[in-house]
Design a protein around this motif. Structure first.
Motif, mmCIF file in Angstrom:
data_model
loop_
_atom_site.group_PDB
_atom_site.id
_atom_site.type_symbol
_atom_site.label_atom_id
_atom_site.label_comp_id
_atom_site.label_asym_id
_atom_site.label_seq_id
_atom_site.Cartn_x
_atom_site.Cartn_y
_atom_site.Cartn_z
ATOM 1 N N ASN A 59 60.404 33.999 41.565
ATOM 2 C CA ASN A 59 61.255 34.954 40.860
ATOM 3 C C ASN A 59 60.464 35.770 39.826
ATOM 4 O O ASN A 59 60.882 35.897 38.677
ATOM 5 C CB ASN A 59 62.453 34.249 40.218
ATOM 6 N N ILE A 60 59.311 36.261 40.258
ATOM 7 C CA ILE A 60 58.506 37.136 39.412
ATOM 8 C C ILE A 60 58.098 38.359 40.231
ATOM 9 O O ILE A 60 58.050 38.300 41.466
ATOM 10 C CB ILE A 60 57.245 36.418 38.852
ATOM 11 N N PRO A 61 57.799 39.481 39.585
ATOM 12 C CA PRO A 61 57.434 40.685 40.326
ATOM 13 C C PRO A 61 56.126 40.514 41.110
ATOM 14 O O PRO A 61 55.190 39.854 40.631
ATOM 15 C CB PRO A 61 57.247 41.740 39.224
ATOM 16 N N THR A 62 56.090 41.118 42.276
ATOM 17 C CA THR A 62 54.875 41.078 43.089
ATOM 18 C C THR A 62 53.696 41.663 42.314
ATOM 19 O O THR A 62 52.571 41.194 42.463
ATOM 20 C CB THR A 62 55.082 41.859 44.410
ATOM 21 N N ALA A 63 53.938 42.659 41.480
ATOM 22 C CA ALA A 63 52.870 43.260 40.687
ATOM 23 C C ALA A 63 52.215 42.234 39.770
ATOM 24 O O ALA A 63 50.994 42.261 39.559
ATOM 25 C CB ALA A 63 53.405 44.430 39.870
ATOM 26 N N GLN A 64 53.002 41.312 39.253
ATOM 27 C CA GLN A 64 52.445 40.260 38.397
ATOM 28 C C GLN A 64 51.576 39.316 39.227
ATOM 29 O O GLN A 64 50.499 38.905 38.786
ATOM 30 C CB GLN A 64 53.570 39.487 37.709
ATOM 31 N N VAL A 65 52.041 38.989 40.417
ATOM 32 C CA VAL A 65 51.258 38.133 41.317
ATOM 33 C C VAL A 65 49.939 38.833 41.652
ATOM 34 O O VAL A 65 48.864 38.235 41.539
ATOM 35 C CB VAL A 65 52.045 37.809 42.611
ATOM 36 N N TYR A 66 50.027 40.105 42.014
ATOM 37 C CA TYR A 66 48.833 40.870 42.357
ATOM 38 C C TYR A 66 47.870 40.929 41.165
ATOM 39 O O TYR A 66 46.654 40.830 41.332
ATOM 40 C CB TYR A 66 49.206 42.285 42.802
ATOM 41 N N GLY A 67 48.409 41.097 39.969
ATOM 42 C CA GLY A 67 47.575 41.160 38.769
ATOM 43 C C GLY A 67 46.737 39.904 38.599
ATOM 44 O O GLY A 67 45.556 39.972 38.255
ATOM 45 N N VAL A 68 47.330 38.752 38.849
ATOM 46 C CA VAL A 68 46.603 37.486 38.734
ATOM 47 C C VAL A 68 45.585 37.358 39.869
ATOM 48 O O VAL A 68 44.428 36.989 39.649
ATOM 49 C CB VAL A 68 47.587 36.292 38.721
ATOM 50 N N VAL A 69 45.999 37.688 41.089
ATOM 51 C CA VAL A 69 45.108 37.582 42.247
ATOM 52 C C VAL A 69 43.879 38.487 42.073
ATOM 53 O O VAL A 69 42.753 38.083 42.345
ATOM 54 C CB VAL A 69 45.852 37.925 43.560
ATOM 55 N N SER A 70 44.108 39.701 41.590
ATOM 56 C CA SER A 70 42.990 40.642 41.455
ATOM 57 C C SER A 70 42.127 40.355 40.228
ATOM 58 O O SER A 70 40.978 40.757 40.174
ATOM 59 C CB SER A 70 43.502 42.080 41.422
ATOM 60 N N PHE A 71 42.662 39.639 39.238
ATOM 61 C CA PHE A 71 41.900 39.341 38.030
ATOM 62 C C PHE A 71 40.905 38.201 38.242
ATOM 63 O O PHE A 71 39.763 38.278 37.841
ATOM 64 C CB PHE A 71 42.842 38.997 36.873
ATOM 65 N N TYR A 72 41.350 37.125 38.877
ATOM 66 C CA TYR A 72 40.504 35.947 39.035
ATOM 67 C C TYR A 72 39.646 36.051 40.289
ATOM 68 O O TYR A 72 40.155 36.243 41.388
ATOM 69 C CB TYR A 72 41.351 34.670 39.085
ATOM 70 N N SER A 73 38.330 35.897 40.122
ATOM 71 C CA SER A 73 37.412 36.068 41.249
ATOM 72 C C SER A 73 37.551 34.969 42.294
ATOM 73 O O SER A 73 37.120 35.147 43.429
ATOM 74 C CB SER A 73 35.973 36.146 40.759
ATOM 75 N N PHE A 74 38.167 33.849 41.940
ATOM 76 C CA PHE A 74 38.344 32.786 42.926
ATOM 77 C C PHE A 74 39.281 33.222 44.047
ATOM 78 O O PHE A 74 39.128 32.815 45.191
ATOM 79 C CB PHE A 74 38.910 31.517 42.264
ATOM 80 N N PHE A 75 40.266 34.033 43.712
ATOM 81 C CA PHE A 75 41.242 34.462 44.708
ATOM 82 C C PHE A 75 40.691 35.622 45.521
ATOM 83 O O PHE A 75 39.972 36.467 45.011
ATOM 84 C CB PHE A 75 42.561 34.863 44.041
ATOM 85 N N THR A 76 41.065 35.651 46.790
ATOM 86 C CA THR A 76 40.604 36.726 47.656
ATOM 87 C C THR A 76 41.771 37.275 48.474
ATOM 88 O O THR A 76 42.642 36.519 48.913
ATOM 89 C CB THR A 76 39.476 36.264 48.597
ATOM 90 N N MET A 77 41.764 38.591 48.651
ATOM 91 C CA MET A 77 42.787 39.240 49.467
ATOM 92 C C MET A 77 42.244 39.575 50.854
ATOM 93 O O MET A 77 42.933 40.162 51.667
ATOM 94 C CB MET A 77 43.290 40.502 48.754
ATOM 95 N N GLU A 78 41.006 39.200 51.094
ATOM 96 C CA GLU A 78 40.368 39.430 52.396
ATOM 97 C C GLU A 78 40.090 38.084 53.053
ATOM 98 O O GLU A 78 39.693 37.135 52.374
ATOM 99 C CB GLU A 78 39.046 40.183 52.218
ATOM 100 N N PRO A 79 40.269 38.009 54.367
ATOM 101 C CA PRO A 79 39.983 36.743 55.042
ATOM 102 C C PRO A 79 38.507 36.379 54.920
ATOM 103 O O PRO A 79 37.644 37.252 54.975
ATOM 104 C CB PRO A 79 40.366 36.994 56.500
ATOM 105 N N LYS A 80 38.238 35.119 54.731
ATOM 106 C CA LYS A 80 36.874 34.611 54.651
ATOM 107 C C LYS A 80 36.517 33.993 55.993
ATOM 108 O O LYS A 80 37.374 33.677 56.803
ATOM 109 C CB LYS A 80 36.754 33.548 53.557
ATOM 110 N N GLY A 81 35.235 33.804 56.186
ATOM 111 C CA GLY A 81 34.776 33.144 57.398
ATOM 112 C C GLY A 81 35.135 31.671 57.386
ATOM 113 O O GLY A 81 35.507 31.105 56.349
#
Length: 164
Positions: A59-81
């Motif tokens: 129950n939070i905005p997708t923009a907030q989720v994206y903000g966390v995903v894009s801020f922390y280098s551990f998270f990736t939006m691209e598939p890894k090998g």
């Protein structure tokens, strides 16, 4: 959003697993990072659809989720090998030749940092510090740490371990 409408039983199963994890949380408030860690463990990365699903379930905005995903280098939006390779470029590793180790991986795999091999087997990243400076230069493949890697021959041997 879930994958009930898609024709991919594996994706449906992955969304169900993530949903069950979120539903079992005693407190959803403040759980975003742990949910994202679990989502990335399940899916391998965090595409837009997964971020939307997490936002809806918490129950939070997708923009907030994206903000966390894009801020922390551990998270990736691209598939890894299947075998994600990370070469440490922190100070200790760098002064001991990590840049040459990274170049050897790029040459051996035929990819650049941030890319995945065409067969989906290997992806290559550089990171700042793994905290194993005494083993510099350090390479990680998944959770396995390789220390004192400083020759192209060692790089070839490491890659050979993962060839099927």
């Amino acid at each position: 959003m879930s994958c009930e409408k898609c024709n991919n039983p594996l994706a449906t199963e992955m969304y169900a697993e993530l949903g069950a994890f979120i539903d079992a949380l005693p407190e959803k408030r403040g759980a975003l990072i742990s949910v994202l860690h679990r989502a990335q463990a399940i899916f391998g990365y965090l595409p837009k659809e997964v971020q939307e699903y997490v936002g809806q379930k918490l129950n939070i905005p997708t923009a907030q989720v994206y903000g966390v995903v894009s801020f922390y280098s551990f998270f990736t939006m691209e598939p890894k090998g299947k075998y994600p390779i990370s070469v440490c470029l922190g100070t200790a590793c760098y002064v001991r030749g990590a840049d040459r180790v990274l170049d050897a991986f790029k040459n051996e795999l035929g990819i650049e940092v941030g890319q995945t091999t065409s067969d989906g087997k290997f992806s290559l990243d550089a990171l700042r510090c793994v905290g194993a400076c005494g083993l510099a230069p350090v390479v990680m493949i998944g959770d396995k740490v390789y220390g004192r890697i400083n020759t192209a021959e060692q790089v070839k041997e490491i890659i050979a371990e993962y060839q099927e």
